[in-house]
Design a protein around this motif. Sequence first.
Motif, mmCIF file in Angstrom:
data_model
loop_
_atom_site.group_PDB
_atom_site.id
_atom_site.type_symbol
_atom_site.label_atom_id
_atom_site.label_comp_id
_atom_site.label_asym_id
_atom_site.label_seq_id
_atom_site.Cartn_x
_atom_site.Cartn_y
_atom_site.Cartn_z
ATOM 1 N N PHE A 208 2.022 -1.351 -7.783
ATOM 2 C CA PHE A 208 1.124 -2.009 -8.727
ATOM 3 C C PHE A 208 0.359 -0.994 -9.578
ATOM 4 O O PHE A 208 0.137 -1.207 -10.764
ATOM 5 C CB PHE A 208 0.146 -2.925 -7.986
ATOM 6 N N ASP A 209 -0.051 0.099 -8.961
ATOM 7 C CA ASP A 209 -0.751 1.152 -9.701
ATOM 8 C C ASP A 209 0.144 1.713 -10.805
ATOM 9 O O ASP A 209 -0.310 1.967 -11.928
ATOM 10 C CB ASP A 209 -1.178 2.274 -8.761
ATOM 11 N N SER A 210 1.407 1.923 -10.483
ATOM 12 C CA SER A 210 2.344 2.499 -11.448
ATOM 13 C C SER A 210 2.576 1.554 -12.626
ATOM 14 O O SER A 210 2.566 1.961 -13.785
ATOM 15 C CB SER A 210 3.672 2.823 -10.762
ATOM 16 N N VAL A 211 2.791 0.270 -12.316
ATOM 17 C CA VAL A 211 3.023 -0.720 -13.372
ATOM 18 C C VAL A 211 1.775 -0.885 -14.230
ATOM 19 O O VAL A 211 1.845 -0.930 -15.462
ATOM 20 C CB VAL A 211 3.446 -2.064 -12.766
ATOM 21 N N GLY A 212 0.611 -0.979 -13.580
ATOM 22 C CA GLY A 212 -0.635 -1.146 -14.324
ATOM 23 C C GLY A 212 -0.927 0.028 -15.232
ATOM 24 O O GLY A 212 -1.314 -0.139 -16.391
ATOM 25 N N LEU A 213 -0.744 1.248 -14.696
ATOM 26 C CA LEU A 213 -0.951 2.443 -15.501
ATOM 27 C C LEU A 213 -0.051 2.439 -16.728
ATOM 28 O O LEU A 213 -0.518 2.667 -17.853
ATOM 29 C CB LEU A 213 -0.661 3.693 -14.670
ATOM 30 N N SER A 214 1.227 2.160 -16.540
ATOM 31 C CA SER A 214 2.194 2.219 -17.630
ATOM 32 C C SER A 214 1.887 1.178 -18.697
ATOM 33 O O SER A 214 1.878 1.475 -19.900
ATOM 34 C CB SER A 214 3.612 2.017 -17.077
ATOM 35 N N ALA A 215 1.630 -0.052 -18.260
ATOM 36 C CA ALA A 215 1.365 -1.132 -19.215
ATOM 37 C C ALA A 215 0.073 -0.898 -19.976
ATOM 38 O O ALA A 215 0.023 -1.024 -21.216
ATOM 39 C CB ALA A 215 1.322 -2.471 -18.482
ATOM 40 N N PHE A 216 -0.989 -0.543 -19.279
ATOM 41 C CA PHE A 216 -2.289 -0.388 -19.932
ATOM 42 C C PHE A 216 -2.380 0.888 -20.760
ATOM 43 O O PHE A 216 -3.137 0.938 -21.736
ATOM 44 C CB PHE A 216 -3.409 -0.429 -18.899
ATOM 45 N N ALA A 217 -1.641 1.927 -20.388
ATOM 46 C CA ALA A 217 -1.644 3.142 -21.198
ATOM 47 C C ALA A 217 -1.054 2.858 -22.574
ATOM 48 O O ALA A 217 -1.621 3.238 -23.605
ATOM 49 C CB ALA A 217 -0.852 4.242 -20.501
ATOM 50 N N VAL A 218 0.087 2.173 -22.591
ATOM 51 C CA VAL A 218 0.717 1.824 -23.868
ATOM 52 C C VAL A 218 -0.145 0.821 -24.635
ATOM 53 O O VAL A 218 -0.382 0.969 -25.839
ATOM 54 C CB VAL A 218 2.125 1.243 -23.636
ATOM 55 N N GLN A 219 -0.649 -0.179 -23.927
ATOM 56 C CA GLN A 219 -1.475 -1.198 -24.579
ATOM 57 C C GLN A 219 -2.763 -0.611 -25.141
ATOM 58 O O GLN A 219 -3.194 -0.927 -26.244
ATOM 59 C CB GLN A 219 -1.788 -2.318 -23.572
ATOM 60 N N GLY A 220 -3.401 0.282 -24.373
ATOM 61 C CA GLY A 220 -4.640 0.903 -24.839
ATOM 62 C C GLY A 220 -4.423 1.777 -26.055
ATOM 63 O O GLY A 220 -5.242 1.784 -26.986
ATOM 64 N N ALA A 221 -3.313 2.503 -26.073
ATOM 65 C CA ALA A 221 -2.996 3.330 -27.239
ATOM 66 C C ALA A 221 -2.705 2.471 -28.462
ATOM 67 O O ALA A 221 -3.144 2.796 -29.571
ATOM 68 C CB ALA A 221 -1.796 4.224 -26.919
ATOM 69 N N MET A 222 -1.984 1.384 -28.267
ATOM 70 C CA MET A 222 -1.694 0.468 -29.379
ATOM 71 C C MET A 222 -2.978 -0.116 -29.943
ATOM 72 O O MET A 222 -3.125 -0.262 -31.163
ATOM 73 C CB MET A 222 -0.772 -0.659 -28.909
ATOM 74 N N TYR A 223 -3.905 -0.423 -29.060
ATOM 75 C CA TYR A 223 -5.185 -1.002 -29.477
ATOM 76 C C TYR A 223 -5.959 -0.022 -30.356
ATOM 77 O O TYR A 223 -6.471 -0.386 -31.419
ATOM 78 C CB TYR A 223 -5.999 -1.362 -28.237
ATOM 79 N N THR B 11 0.833 -1.206 0.000
ATOM 80 C CA THR B 11 0.000 0.000 0.000
ATOM 81 C C THR B 11 0.866 1.253 0.000
ATOM 82 O O THR B 11 0.586 2.231 -0.710
ATOM 83 C CB THR B 11 -0.919 0.007 1.234
ATOM 84 N N LYS B 12 1.942 1.223 0.773
ATOM 85 C CA LYS B 12 2.831 2.375 0.881
ATOM 86 C C LYS B 12 3.573 2.623 -0.428
ATOM 87 O O LYS B 12 3.690 3.761 -0.894
ATOM 88 C CB LYS B 12 3.822 2.150 2.022
ATOM 89 N N TRP B 13 4.090 1.561 -1.057
ATOM 90 C CA TRP B 13 4.878 1.712 -2.286
ATOM 91 C C TRP B 13 4.013 2.057 -3.493
ATOM 92 O O TRP B 13 4.438 2.752 -4.397
ATOM 93 C CB TRP B 13 5.647 0.433 -2.564
ATOM 94 N N ASN B 14 2.776 1.513 -3.520
ATOM 95 C CA ASN B 14 1.856 1.797 -4.630
ATOM 96 C C ASN B 14 2.439 1.384 -5.988
ATOM 97 O O ASN B 14 2.106 1.964 -7.019
ATOM 98 C CB ASN B 14 1.515 3.298 -4.649
#
Length: 203
Positions: free
Chosen positions: A92-107, A87-90
Amino acid sequence: MVWDVLNMIGTIAFAASGAVVALEVKYDIIGAYVLGLITAFGGGAIRNLFTGIPITELWQQTSLFIAALITISFVILLSNKAVDLLTKWNIFDSVGLSAFAVQGAMYAQSIDLPLFAVMFSAAITGAGGGIIRDVLAQKKPIVLRQDVYLLWALFAGFIIGMDLLSESYQFYILFAIILLLRGISQRYGWSLPTRTIQQPQKN
Protein backbone atom coordinates in the motif's frame (compact mmCIF):
# COMPACT_ATOMS: atom_id res chain seq x y z
CA MET A 1 -9.28 12.18 -15.70
CA VAL A 2 -5.74 10.91 -14.93
CA TRP A 3 -5.52 13.22 -11.93
CA ASP A 4 -8.82 11.94 -10.51
CA VAL A 5 -7.90 8.28 -11.05
CA LEU A 6 -4.50 8.65 -9.36
CA ASN A 7 -6.09 10.64 -6.55
CA MET A 8 -8.52 7.79 -5.85
CA ILE A 9 -5.79 5.13 -6.09
CA GLY A 10 -3.50 7.04 -3.73
CA THR A 11 -6.29 7.73 -1.24
CA ILE A 12 -7.36 4.09 -1.03
CA ALA A 13 -3.77 2.83 -0.79
CA PHE A 14 -2.72 5.23 1.95
CA ALA A 15 -5.97 4.81 3.90
CA ALA A 16 -5.23 1.08 3.98
CA SER A 17 -1.60 1.74 4.89
CA GLY A 18 -2.54 3.96 7.82
CA ALA A 19 -5.10 1.46 9.12
CA VAL A 20 -2.61 -1.42 8.86
CA VAL A 21 0.01 0.53 10.85
CA ALA A 22 -2.62 1.40 13.47
CA LEU A 23 -3.47 -2.28 13.91
CA GLU A 24 0.21 -3.19 13.94
CA VAL A 25 0.89 -0.87 16.89
CA LYS A 26 -2.32 -2.00 18.61
CA TYR A 27 -4.35 1.20 18.34
CA ASP A 28 -8.10 0.90 18.84
CA ILE A 29 -10.73 1.23 16.08
CA ILE A 30 -10.92 5.02 16.37
CA GLY A 31 -7.14 5.14 16.13
CA ALA A 32 -7.28 3.08 12.94
CA TYR A 33 -9.73 5.51 11.33
CA VAL A 34 -7.73 8.56 12.46
CA LEU A 35 -4.43 7.15 11.25
CA GLY A 36 -5.96 5.96 7.97
CA LEU A 37 -7.53 9.33 7.17
CA ILE A 38 -4.42 11.28 8.14
CA THR A 39 -2.22 9.07 5.97
CA ALA A 40 -4.60 9.43 3.02
CA PHE A 41 -5.09 13.20 3.23
CA GLY A 42 -2.11 14.53 5.19
CA GLY A 43 0.28 14.88 2.25
CA GLY A 44 -2.26 16.70 0.10
CA ALA A 45 -3.16 19.05 2.96
CA ILE A 46 0.51 19.99 3.50
CA ARG A 47 0.97 20.48 -0.25
CA ASN A 48 -2.02 22.82 -0.38
CA LEU A 49 -0.63 24.91 2.47
CA PHE A 50 2.74 25.32 0.76
CA THR A 51 1.26 26.06 -2.68
CA GLY A 52 -1.30 28.59 -1.48
CA ILE A 53 -4.40 26.44 -2.02
CA PRO A 54 -7.11 27.08 0.63
CA ILE A 55 -7.17 24.24 3.16
CA THR A 56 -10.98 24.23 2.90
CA GLU A 57 -10.65 22.49 -0.47
CA LEU A 58 -9.74 19.37 1.46
CA TRP A 59 -13.32 19.07 2.69
CA GLN A 60 -14.76 19.17 -0.84
CA GLN A 61 -13.55 15.63 -1.57
CA THR A 62 -16.58 13.74 -0.32
CA SER A 63 -16.14 10.74 -2.61
CA LEU A 64 -12.53 10.33 -1.49
CA PHE A 65 -13.49 10.45 2.19
CA ILE A 66 -16.15 7.79 1.59
CA ALA A 67 -13.64 5.59 -0.27
CA ALA A 68 -11.10 6.02 2.55
CA LEU A 69 -13.64 5.16 5.26
CA ILE A 70 -14.78 2.03 3.39
CA THR A 71 -11.15 0.97 2.91
CA ILE A 72 -10.29 1.45 6.58
CA SER A 73 -13.39 -0.51 7.62
CA PHE A 74 -12.35 -3.36 5.33
CA VAL A 75 -8.84 -3.46 6.82
CA ILE A 76 -10.23 -3.51 10.36
CA LEU A 77 -12.30 -6.59 9.50
CA LEU A 78 -9.29 -8.52 8.15
CA SER A 79 -7.81 -11.42 10.08
CA ASN A 80 -4.56 -10.96 11.99
CA LYS A 81 -2.80 -13.20 9.45
CA ALA A 82 -3.92 -11.01 6.56
CA VAL A 83 -2.78 -7.85 8.38
CA ASP A 84 0.62 -9.46 9.03
CA LEU A 85 0.99 -10.23 5.31
CA LEU A 86 0.05 -6.69 4.33
CA THR A 87 2.58 -5.33 6.81
CA LYS A 88 5.30 -7.58 5.39
CA TRP A 89 4.59 -6.74 1.72
CA ASN A 90 4.18 -2.98 2.33
CA ILE A 91 2.38 -2.79 -1.02
CA PHE A 92 0.00 0.00 0.00
CA ASP A 93 2.86 2.38 0.77
CA SER A 94 4.37 1.74 -2.66
CA VAL A 95 1.10 2.26 -4.53
CA GLY A 96 0.23 5.37 -2.51
CA LEU A 97 3.66 6.90 -3.01
CA SER A 98 3.58 6.30 -6.77
CA ALA A 99 0.05 7.58 -7.31
CA PHE A 100 0.36 10.66 -5.11
CA ALA A 101 3.82 11.60 -6.37
CA VAL A 102 2.54 11.78 -9.95
CA GLN A 103 -0.74 13.39 -8.89
CA GLY A 104 1.00 15.98 -6.71
CA ALA A 105 3.38 16.93 -9.50
CA MET A 106 0.50 17.24 -11.97
CA TYR A 107 -1.32 19.47 -9.51
CA ALA A 108 1.65 21.83 -9.11
CA GLN A 109 2.29 21.92 -12.83
CA SER A 110 -1.36 22.78 -13.53
CA ILE A 111 -1.00 26.02 -11.56
CA ASP A 112 2.27 26.89 -13.33
CA LEU A 113 4.66 26.44 -10.42
CA PRO A 114 8.42 26.22 -11.18
CA LEU A 115 10.32 22.94 -11.41
CA PHE A 116 11.52 22.92 -7.81
CA ALA A 117 7.96 23.48 -6.55
CA VAL A 118 6.66 20.68 -8.76
CA MET A 119 9.27 18.31 -7.34
CA PHE A 120 8.48 19.43 -3.79
CA SER A 121 4.77 18.93 -4.43
CA ALA A 122 5.42 15.40 -5.71
CA ALA A 123 7.56 14.57 -2.67
CA ILE A 124 5.30 16.01 0.01
CA THR A 125 2.10 14.61 -1.55
CA GLY A 126 3.70 11.19 -1.92
CA ALA A 127 5.39 11.02 1.47
CA GLY A 128 3.77 13.61 3.75
CA GLY A 129 0.91 11.44 4.93
CA GLY A 130 3.26 8.56 5.68
CA ILE A 131 5.54 10.80 7.74
CA ILE A 132 2.63 12.03 9.88
CA ARG A 133 1.37 8.44 10.23
CA ASP A 134 4.72 7.17 11.47
CA VAL A 135 5.09 10.03 13.95
CA LEU A 136 1.61 9.41 15.39
CA ALA A 137 2.40 5.67 15.55
CA GLN A 138 5.58 6.54 17.49
CA LYS A 139 7.81 5.14 14.76
CA LYS A 140 10.77 6.74 13.05
CA PRO A 141 9.49 7.88 9.62
CA ILE A 142 10.70 5.33 7.10
CA VAL A 143 11.09 8.02 4.44
CA LEU A 144 13.77 9.76 6.53
CA ARG A 145 15.84 6.81 7.64
CA GLN A 146 15.91 4.02 5.06
CA ASP A 147 14.85 2.90 1.58
CA VAL A 148 15.10 4.85 -1.65
CA TYR A 149 11.64 6.26 -0.99
CA LEU A 150 11.54 10.01 -1.40
CA LEU A 151 13.94 9.87 -4.34
CA TRP A 152 11.34 8.20 -6.58
CA ALA A 153 8.78 10.89 -5.78
CA LEU A 154 11.31 13.60 -6.64
CA PHE A 155 12.08 11.75 -9.87
CA ALA A 156 8.38 11.81 -10.83
CA GLY A 157 8.23 15.52 -10.05
CA PHE A 158 11.29 16.18 -12.19
CA ILE A 159 9.88 14.33 -15.21
CA ILE A 160 6.56 16.15 -14.99
CA GLY A 161 8.09 19.52 -14.10
CA MET A 162 10.29 19.35 -17.19
CA ASP A 163 7.16 19.01 -19.36
CA LEU A 164 8.36 15.67 -20.72
CA LEU A 165 4.85 14.18 -20.64
CA SER A 166 1.75 15.32 -22.47
CA GLU A 167 -0.54 12.35 -23.16
CA SER A 168 -2.70 10.71 -20.48
CA TYR A 169 -1.20 7.26 -20.99
CA GLN A 170 2.28 8.67 -20.35
CA PHE A 171 1.31 9.67 -16.82
CA TYR A 172 0.00 6.16 -16.18
CA ILE A 173 3.28 4.75 -17.49
CA LEU A 174 5.21 7.04 -15.13
CA PHE A 175 3.03 5.83 -12.26
CA ALA A 176 3.87 2.22 -13.18
CA ILE A 177 7.59 3.03 -13.46
CA ILE A 178 7.69 4.70 -10.03
CA LEU A 179 5.81 1.74 -8.55
CA LEU A 180 8.26 -0.69 -10.17
CA LEU A 181 11.31 1.26 -9.00
CA ARG A 182 9.94 1.45 -5.47
CA GLY A 183 9.30 -2.31 -5.49
CA ILE A 184 12.77 -3.12 -6.81
CA SER A 185 14.50 -0.83 -4.32
CA GLN A 186 12.56 -2.39 -1.46
CA ARG A 187 13.16 -5.93 -2.68
CA TYR A 188 16.93 -5.47 -2.91
CA GLY A 189 17.28 -3.18 0.10
CA TRP A 190 18.56 -0.13 -1.75
CA SER A 191 19.16 2.85 0.52
CA LEU A 192 20.70 6.28 0.39
CA PRO A 193 24.02 6.98 2.14
CA THR A 194 23.77 7.77 5.83
CA ARG A 195 26.14 9.34 8.31
CA THR A 196 25.95 8.74 12.03
CA ILE A 197 27.67 10.45 14.90
CA GLN A 198 29.35 8.16 17.38
CA GLN A 199 28.57 9.07 20.94
CA PRO A 200 31.74 9.42 23.05
CA GLN A 201 32.25 6.58 25.49
CA LYS A 202 32.07 7.46 29.13
CA ASN A 203 35.00 6.42 31.26
